[in-house]
Design a protein around this motif. Structure first.
Motif, PDB file in Angstrom:
ATOM      1  N   LEU A 185    -127.141  10.382 -70.414  1.00  0.00           N
ATOM      2  CA  LEU A 185    -127.497   8.969 -70.346  1.00  0.00           C
ATOM      3  C   LEU A 185    -126.845   8.316 -69.130  1.00  0.00           C
ATOM      4  CD1 LEU A 185    -128.871   6.483 -71.514  1.00  0.00           C
ATOM      5  CD2 LEU A 185    -126.958   6.231 -73.113  1.00  0.00           C
ATOM      6  N   HIS A 186    -125.572   8.621 -68.893  1.00  0.00           N
ATOM      7  CA  HIS A 186    -124.902   8.111 -67.707  1.00  0.00           C
ATOM      8  C   HIS A 186    -125.640   8.544 -66.435  1.00  0.00           C
ATOM      9  CE1 HIS A 186    -120.724   7.660 -69.822  1.00  0.00           C
ATOM     10  NE2 HIS A 186    -121.472   6.584 -69.960  1.00  0.00           N
ATOM     11  N   GLN A 187    -126.074   9.808 -66.413  1.00  0.00           N
ATOM     12  CA  GLN A 187    -126.756  10.318 -65.217  1.00  0.00           C
ATOM     13  C   GLN A 187    -128.060   9.579 -64.933  1.00  0.00           C
ATOM     14  OE1 GLN A 187    -127.312  14.592 -65.394  1.00  0.00           O
ATOM     15  NE2 GLN A 187    -125.377  14.957 -64.340  1.00  0.00           N
TER      16      GLN A 187
ATOM     17  N   ASP B 227    -121.744   3.334 -79.029  1.00  0.00           N
ATOM     18  CA  ASP B 227    -120.805   2.400 -78.397  1.00  0.00           C
ATOM     19  C   ASP B 227    -121.335   1.941 -77.036  1.00  0.00           C
ATOM     20  OD1 ASP B 227    -118.840   2.294 -80.379  1.00  0.00           O
ATOM     21  OD2 ASP B 227    -117.779   4.041 -79.589  1.00  0.00           O
ATOM     22  N   TYR B 228    -121.834   2.882 -76.265  1.00  0.00           N
ATOM     23  CA  TYR B 228    -122.348   2.566 -74.923  1.00  0.00           C
ATOM     24  C   TYR B 228    -123.538   1.612 -75.004  1.00  0.00           C
ATOM     25  CZ  TYR B 228    -124.394   3.310 -70.298  1.00  0.00           C
ATOM     26  OH  TYR B 228    -124.924   3.130 -69.041  1.00  0.00           O
ATOM     27  N   LEU B 229    -124.444   1.862 -75.936  1.00  0.00           N
ATOM     28  CA  LEU B 229    -125.631   1.014 -76.072  1.00  0.00           C
ATOM     29  C   LEU B 229    -125.258  -0.397 -76.518  1.00  0.00           C
ATOM     30  CD1 LEU B 229    -128.115   3.531 -77.733  1.00  0.00           C
ATOM     31  CD2 LEU B 229    -127.951   2.899 -75.317  1.00  0.00           C
ATOM     32  N   ILE B 230    -124.288  -0.501 -77.421  1.00  0.00           N
ATOM     33  CA  ILE B 230    -123.832  -1.818 -77.875  1.00  0.00           C
ATOM     34  C   ILE B 230    -123.284  -2.614 -76.693  1.00  0.00           C
ATOM     35  CG2 ILE B 230    -122.064  -2.998 -79.243  1.00  0.00           C
ATOM     36  CD1 ILE B 230    -122.438  -0.752 -81.359  1.00  0.00           C
ATOM     37  N   GLU B 231    -122.522  -1.957 -75.813  1.00  0.00           N
ATOM     38  CA  GLU B 231    -121.959  -2.629 -74.643  1.00  0.00           C
ATOM     39  C   GLU B 231    -123.038  -2.917 -73.601  1.00  0.00           C
ATOM     40  OE1 GLU B 231    -118.821  -3.858 -74.257  1.00  0.00           O
ATOM     41  OE2 GLU B 231    -118.771  -3.339 -76.389  1.00  0.00           O
ATOM     42  N   LEU B 232    -123.976  -2.005 -73.441  1.00  0.00           N
ATOM     43  CA  LEU B 232    -125.040  -2.170 -72.445  1.00  0.00           C
ATOM     44  C   LEU B 232    -125.870  -3.411 -72.731  1.00  0.00           C
ATOM     45  CD1 LEU B 232    -126.365  -0.708 -69.967  1.00  0.00           C
ATOM     46  CD2 LEU B 232    -127.961   0.305 -71.630  1.00  0.00           C
ATOM     47  N   GLU B 233    -126.088  -3.681 -74.013  1.00  0.00           N
ATOM     48  CA  GLU B 233    -126.915  -4.824 -74.405  1.00  0.00           C
ATOM     49  C   GLU B 233    -126.276  -6.157 -74.005  1.00  0.00           C
ATOM     50  OE1 GLU B 233    -129.661  -6.032 -78.219  1.00  0.00           O
ATOM     51  OE2 GLU B 233    -127.726  -5.079 -78.603  1.00  0.00           O
ATOM     52  N   LYS B 234    -124.975  -6.150 -73.768  1.00  0.00           N
ATOM     53  CA  LYS B 234    -124.283  -7.381 -73.381  1.00  0.00           C
ATOM     54  C   LYS B 234    -124.600  -7.781 -71.939  1.00  0.00           C
ATOM     55  CE  LYS B 234    -120.412  -6.537 -76.557  1.00  0.00           C
ATOM     56  NZ  LYS B 234    -118.964  -6.238 -76.667  1.00  0.00           N
ATOM     57  N   THR B 235    -125.031  -6.825 -71.122  1.00  0.00           N
ATOM     58  CA  THR B 235    -125.269  -7.095 -69.704  1.00  0.00           C
ATOM     59  C   THR B 235    -126.710  -6.844 -69.276  1.00  0.00           C
ATOM     60  OG1 THR B 235    -124.531  -4.840 -69.196  1.00  0.00           O
ATOM     61  CG2 THR B 235    -122.891  -6.590 -69.054  1.00  0.00           C
ATOM     62  N   HIS B 236    -127.499  -6.165 -70.114  1.00  0.00           N
ATOM     63  CA  HIS B 236    -128.868  -5.801 -69.768  1.00  0.00           C
ATOM     64  C   HIS B 236    -129.823  -6.217 -70.887  1.00  0.00           C
ATOM     65  CE1 HIS B 236    -126.483  -3.259 -67.130  1.00  0.00           C
ATOM     66  NE2 HIS B 236    -127.554  -2.927 -66.450  1.00  0.00           N
ATOM     67  N   THR B 237    -131.085  -6.375 -70.523  1.00  0.00           N
ATOM     68  CA  THR B 237    -132.123  -6.615 -71.520  1.00  0.00           C
ATOM     69  C   THR B 237    -132.519  -5.282 -72.124  1.00  0.00           C
ATOM     70  OG1 THR B 237    -132.948  -8.529 -70.312  1.00  0.00           O
ATOM     71  CG2 THR B 237    -134.434  -7.539 -71.931  1.00  0.00           C
ATOM     72  N   CYS B 238    -132.210  -5.092 -73.393  1.00  0.00           N
ATOM     73  CA  CYS B 238    -132.439  -3.807 -74.064  1.00  0.00           C
ATOM     74  C   CYS B 238    -133.298  -3.994 -75.310  1.00  0.00           C
ATOM     75  CB  CYS B 238    -131.120  -3.164 -74.476  1.00  0.00           C
ATOM     76  SG  CYS B 238    -130.013  -2.751 -73.107  1.00  0.00           S
ATOM     77  N   ILE B 239    -134.184  -3.057 -75.527  1.00  0.00           N
ATOM     78  CA  ILE B 239    -134.965  -2.987 -76.762  1.00  0.00           C
ATOM     79  C   ILE B 239    -134.688  -1.615 -77.370  1.00  0.00           C
ATOM     80  CG2 ILE B 239    -137.286  -2.953 -77.770  1.00  0.00           C
ATOM     81  CD1 ILE B 239    -138.029  -4.773 -75.266  1.00  0.00           C
TER      82      ILE B 239
END
Length: 241
Positions: A16-18, A49-61
């Motif tokens: 996912l990071h890649q 954990d990563y997805l929860i944090e990602l949603e704070k800065t990006h538009t995620c569905i």
């Protein structure tokens, strides 16, 4: 701004990071995750954990996958599920063994917010597995099929390519939406490792749970980026192999 769709991750945080890096993802992009965040490689909790944090800065569905639902059932009920255990659940159970109740409750909250599907303004459907009702998602009698069905992909895969969409024999399900993006059934089953289009259906599950890479794709241009094959990133693990 791009709309980017991401295939089944199955605990592969390194992959996912890649793909996030290789696709040069920015906060201007909309990210649509097709589900199955867990079960396979060892980092299922870290993926969440990563997805929860990602949603704070990006538009995620975040779409619900069948493995995500199985994890939620286990976290809430703690009931043994031998079939799930054999199909990727073992690595997830081991990964959750030493986590605090606080983290587990946060993950339960995340899993409960997952969507069964997402339909955008261009009539593009994003769903983990499929649907069975010939009139579409609003008429599905069995919502669990949104993350368990395989017949939609199999129908697209086996379709007579000489049929036109106006033909009486053309499957109605394949005419309802401009495009359908799904995962759930790895394209490795047809010896592929890149996103595959059949009729109106795009399959983005490039077998990250097994021997393939993880994929992110721009739904407008169809450009895609992939990680290394997951066994390369987790050389001492078996994934779902």
């Amino acid at each position: 701004m791009r709309t980017l769709v991401i295939g089944d991750i199955h605990g592969g945080l390194r992959a996912l990071h890649q793909i996030i890096e290789r696709a040069n993802v920015t906060p201007k992009d909309t990210l649509i995750f097709l589900g199955d965040y867990v079960d396979g490689w060892s980092q299922s909790p870290q993926v969440i954990d990563y997805l929860i944090e990602l949603e704070k800065t990006h538009t995620c569905i975040f779409i619900r996958g069948n493995h995500d639902e199985l994890l939620l059932e286990w976290l809430v009920n703690k009931a043994d599920n031998p079939m799930w255990f054999k199909h990727g659940g073992e690595s997830t159970v081991l990964a959750y063994a030493n986590l605090s109740e606080e983290i587990i409750e946060k993950h339960i909250g995340f899993l409960r917010t997952l969507e069964n599907y997402y339909l955008d303004s261009q009539n593009r459907l994003f769903i983990h597995a499929g649907f069975t009702n010939v009139n579409g998602i609003d008429y599905e009698y069995f919502p669990k099929l949104f993350y368990w069905d395989r017949t939609l992909w199999e129908t697209a895969l086996g379709l007579d390519k000489s049929l036109k969409t106006t033909d009486l024999l053309y499957p109605k399900r394949l005419t309802l939406y401009h495009e359908i993006y799904l995962g759930h059934t790895p394209v490795s089953r047809i010896n592929k490792s890149i996103p595959i289009q059949m009729a109106s259906v795009w399959n983005i599950d490039t077998s990250a749970a097994f021997l393939g890479p993880l994929t992110i794709m721009d739904v407008d241009t169809k450009e895609f980026w992939q990680s290394e094959p997951l066994p390369n990133l987790y050389p001492n693990e078996k994934g779902r192999n």
